[in-house]
Design a protein around this motif. Structure first.
Motif, PDB file in Angstrom:
ATOM      1  N   GLN A 112       0.826  -1.219   0.000  1.00  0.00           N
ATOM      2  CA  GLN A 112       0.000   0.000   0.000  1.00  0.00           C
ATOM      3  C   GLN A 112       0.856   1.264   0.000  1.00  0.00           C
ATOM      4  OE1 GLN A 112      -0.320  -2.528   2.157  1.00  0.00           O
ATOM      5  NE2 GLN A 112      -2.442  -3.198   2.288  1.00  0.00           N
ATOM      6  N   GLN A 113       2.138   1.133   0.360  1.00  0.00           N
ATOM      7  CA  GLN A 113       3.030   2.285   0.366  1.00  0.00           C
ATOM      8  C   GLN A 113       3.602   2.604  -1.014  1.00  0.00           C
ATOM      9  OE1 GLN A 113       5.471   0.577   3.859  1.00  0.00           O
ATOM     10  NE2 GLN A 113       5.445   2.775   4.292  1.00  0.00           N
ATOM     11  N   MET A 157      -0.853   4.124  -4.556  1.00  0.00           N
ATOM     12  CA  MET A 157      -1.397   5.446  -4.228  1.00  0.00           C
ATOM     13  C   MET A 157      -2.088   6.046  -5.443  1.00  0.00           C
ATOM     14  SD  MET A 157       1.628   7.303  -2.033  1.00  0.00           S
ATOM     15  CE  MET A 157       2.877   6.329  -1.211  1.00  0.00           C
ATOM     16  N   SER A 191       4.667   8.360   2.511  1.00  0.00           N
ATOM     17  CA  SER A 191       3.971   7.273   3.202  1.00  0.00           C
ATOM     18  C   SER A 191       4.253   7.309   4.695  1.00  0.00           C
ATOM     19  CB  SER A 191       4.391   5.910   2.632  1.00  0.00           C
ATOM     20  OG  SER A 191       3.726   4.861   3.316  1.00  0.00           O
ATOM     21  N   HIS A 247       3.266   4.535   7.510  1.00  0.00           N
ATOM     22  CA  HIS A 247       2.596   3.268   7.800  1.00  0.00           C
ATOM     23  C   HIS A 247       2.576   3.021   9.301  1.00  0.00           C
ATOM     24  CE1 HIS A 247       1.137  -0.771   7.562  1.00  0.00           C
ATOM     25  NE2 HIS A 247       2.220  -1.246   8.146  1.00  0.00           N
ATOM     26  N   HIS A 305       0.144   8.600   1.606  1.00  0.00           N
ATOM     27  CA  HIS A 305      -0.485   7.392   2.167  1.00  0.00           C
ATOM     28  C   HIS A 305      -0.347   7.416   3.686  1.00  0.00           C
ATOM     29  CE1 HIS A 305       0.511   3.351   3.903  1.00  0.00           C
ATOM     30  NE2 HIS A 305      -0.707   3.099   3.466  1.00  0.00           N
ATOM     31  N   SER A 326      -1.582   5.084   6.998  1.00  0.00           N
ATOM     32  CA  SER A 326      -2.296   3.949   7.586  1.00  0.00           C
ATOM     33  C   SER A 326      -2.349   4.142   9.097  1.00  0.00           C
ATOM     34  CB  SER A 326      -1.607   2.626   7.242  1.00  0.00           C
ATOM     35  OG  SER A 326      -0.374   2.491   7.919  1.00  0.00           O
ATOM     36  N   SER A 336      -9.221   4.616  -0.581  1.00  0.00           N
ATOM     37  CA  SER A 336      -8.410   3.640   0.149  1.00  0.00           C
ATOM     38  C   SER A 336      -7.354   3.046  -0.777  1.00  0.00           C
ATOM     39  CB  SER A 336      -9.290   2.518   0.698  1.00  0.00           C
ATOM     40  OG  SER A 336      -8.481   1.477   1.241  1.00  0.00           O
ATOM     41  N   ALA A 337      -6.164   2.776  -0.228  1.00  0.00           N
ATOM     42  CA  ALA A 337      -5.123   2.082  -0.976  1.00  0.00           C
ATOM     43  C   ALA A 337      -5.403   0.595  -1.096  1.00  0.00           C
ATOM     44  CB  ALA A 337      -3.761   2.304  -0.326  1.00  0.00           C
ATOM     45  N   HIS A 357      -6.001   2.326   5.242  1.00  0.00           N
ATOM     46  CA  HIS A 357      -4.913   2.770   4.382  1.00  0.00           C
ATOM     47  C   HIS A 357      -5.464   3.892   3.506  1.00  0.00           C
ATOM     48  CE1 HIS A 357      -1.695  -0.242   5.061  1.00  0.00           C
ATOM     49  NE2 HIS A 357      -2.686  -1.079   5.316  1.00  0.00           N
ATOM     50  N   ASP A 358      -5.421   5.110   4.013  1.00  0.00           N
ATOM     51  CA  ASP A 358      -5.993   6.254   3.301  1.00  0.00           C
ATOM     52  C   ASP A 358      -4.961   6.922   2.405  1.00  0.00           C
ATOM     53  OD1 ASP A 358      -8.495   5.980   4.447  1.00  0.00           O
ATOM     54  OD2 ASP A 358      -8.079   7.351   6.093  1.00  0.00           O
ATOM     55  N   VAL A 359      -5.421   7.418   1.265  1.00  0.00           N
ATOM     56  CA  VAL A 359      -4.562   8.165   0.350  1.00  0.00           C
ATOM     57  C   VAL A 359      -5.123   9.576   0.206  1.00  0.00           C
ATOM     58  CG1 VAL A 359      -3.647   8.339  -1.996  1.00  0.00           C
ATOM     59  CG2 VAL A 359      -3.807   6.105  -0.872  1.00  0.00           C
TER      60      VAL A 359
END
Length: 502
Positions: A22-23, A28, A124, A126, A155, A157, A259-260, A302-304
């Motif tokens: 997701q990173q 993204m 990112s 995380h 990103h 999370s 969301s990622a 996991h928001d972008v």
């Protein structure tokens, strides 16, 4: 125990090494397009700047740097042990386009050290957001405001509410019991978890009637001690509502997009018809996400976010996604057309099955796959299913040769693997074609390094001897089966991605 300088954050034991797809910049970008937001995607030969805050041991940042030698990567962490580990790996692999920086994010934006941080195209964070105090979160927002370019993707999370509500008491119990015992934070976490198990066995109402707390008490027995110490022994641990995170990010001119995790952007796969009917009465995206979170057991978001959202019409979004290229990361024989989602078991229809099967023979453009099913045009659904089911990844450079920086890092990572008995989380291998890492357990890293060193698969028996030196003889056949399966299924993928030579 925390260090005097750590401000309550766990710093006496390094965090687990891991890679989280997701990173990746491509993930993204997909989130933005799924949310009808335009993306300035770097071309194959373009430069870009990638920034990771709370980088831990730096595996994700290293994979990004090695996969994109024209990029500048900056990895920042408060713990000097993390920075030492990451910088040591960078030196061993001669990765020259990455800078590791030890810094306090609460103060960095206003410090002279901020001059060392270039304006970023991709950022990112995380897990960091959930484990630091309010002063650090505010410092992160200030840094993002100062160090993200217009159009940059971010990103974030974090442990999400209300899903984590059922385990807030468990974390507090583990933390309070642990900090009153002696030893390192990983040992303290075990003391606290042991008390939690005792209370559950005694019929404690909270730990038996809260489904999440009860599940966590049992599942933590097999989790990494490093993860448990960082999750449960930080003084500032706090899950967040999406609306609150979005409000803070807005202070840095960052707009939430999607969301990622691609399938989370499809309410029909996440919610029941009755739940969707409630959500569809509301148009505000933040409120819609809160409704969704009230219906889902989504513990980690996991928001972008994007700095300056440029909205796309559906036709523009579809045209952009049709130009994306996907590459398979599983073999055709591993095709899965039934996917478990919160709303139930999603069975792919025949047109989608045809396109998915073709994708696993890829690389392929999404538009070309859609052409296999005339009359069907839903590029967002197709790419989301392929990516979210972990059968394909987006290719940033579909025809790129693997740079030496990636080969060097992959050798370094693989040569560290000495036994299958080692308890390590899934890490990754650098891939220029993906522009990020390919998720890879230690065994696959080991095999990649051996192949990069010029060995061939016919050496598998020798590999088995090396990897099972400290494994009981009666389990050697299991090791042999695991190694041969990895050679059969994973090596073709490594070759397709040019991670290892043909």
């Amino acid at each position: 125990m925390t260090q005097p300088w750590s401000s309550g954050y766990v710093a006496d034991i390094a965090y687990i090494e891991g890679f989280y797809v997701q990173q990746s910049p491509a993930r993204m970008a997909l989130a933005c397009l799924s949310g009808n937001v335009a993306v300035d995607f770097p071309g194959p030969d373009d430069s870009a700047c990638y920034l990771e805050l709370g980088c831990g041991c730096g595996i994700g940042a290293l994979l990004t740097a090695a996969s994109n030698p024209r990029w500048q990567v900056t990895a920042i962490d408060y713990n000097p042990a993390h920075i030492a580990i990451g910088a040591g790996l960078a030196r061993a692999a001669c990765i020259e386009n990455i800078r590791f920086l030890e810094a306090d994010l609460a103060q960095l934006a206003a410090s002279r050290e901020a001059d060392l941080v270039p304006a970023a195209d991709f950022v990112s964070l995380h897990g960091l957001w959930s484990w630091v105090g309010g002063d650090v979160r505010a410092g992160i927002v200030r840094l993002l405001g100062a160090k993200t370019r217009p159009g940059a993707l971010v990103h974030v999370s974090y442990n999400a509410l209300p899903a984590w509500q059922g385990a807030i008491g468990l974390q507090r119990l583990v933390y309070e019991a642990g900090r009153r015992s002696s030893g390192r934070s990983d040992l303290q976490a075990q003391v606290g978890l042991a008390l939690a198990r005792e209370i559950k066995e005694a019929g404690g109402k909270y730990l038996t009637e809260s489904a999440l707390a009860a599940e966590l008490v049992d599942s933590t027995a097999t989790m990494s001690h490093e993860y448990l110490s960082h999750e449960y022994m930080t003084a500032n641990w706090a899950p967040s509502f999406h609306a609150d995170v979005a409000a803070m990010m807005a202070q840095a001119k960052l707009d939430w997009t999607a969301s990622a995790n691609p399938l989370e952007n499809f309410p029909e796969l996440m919610l029941t018809p009755e739940q969707r009917a409630v959500m569809d009465r509301h148009k505000d995206p933040i409120l819609r996400e809160l409704i969704k979170d009230m219906c889902l057991p989504r513990q980690l978001r996991h928001d972008v976010f994007v700095r300056g959202a440029r909205r796309l019409r559906n036709a523009e979004r579809d045209a952009a996604i049709a130009q994306l290229t996907v590459v398979p990361v599983v073999t055709p024989g591993e095709l899965q057309t039934r996917i478990q989602v919160p709303a139930g078991l999603a069975e792919m229809g025949e047109p989608l099955k045809t396109m998915m099967a073709a994708a696993l023979r890829g690389p392929a453009k999404i538009g070309d796959l859609l052409a296999l099913a005339p009359g069907r045009s839903n590029p967002v659904e197709l790419v989301s299913v392929l990516v979210a089911s972990q059968q394909c990844q987006i290719a940033m450079r579909a025809d790129s040769a693997q740079p030496e920086s990636a080969n060097r890092l992959n050798r370094v990572l693989g040569r560290r693997v000495q036994s299958l008995a080692e308890a390590r989380t899934v890490s990754g291998l650098a891939s220029s074609r993906l522009g990020t890492g390919l998720a890879a357990p230690p065994l696959v890293q080991f095999i990649a390094a051996r192949l990069l060193d010029g060995e061939r698969e016919d050496k598998a028996e020798a590999w088995i001897e090396t990897l099972s030196a400290d494994i009981a003889p009666e389990k050697r056949d299991t090791v042999r089966s695991i190694v041969h399966t990895a050679v059969e299924q994973r090596v073709p993928i490594l070759r397709r991605l040019h991670i290892v030579p043909d």
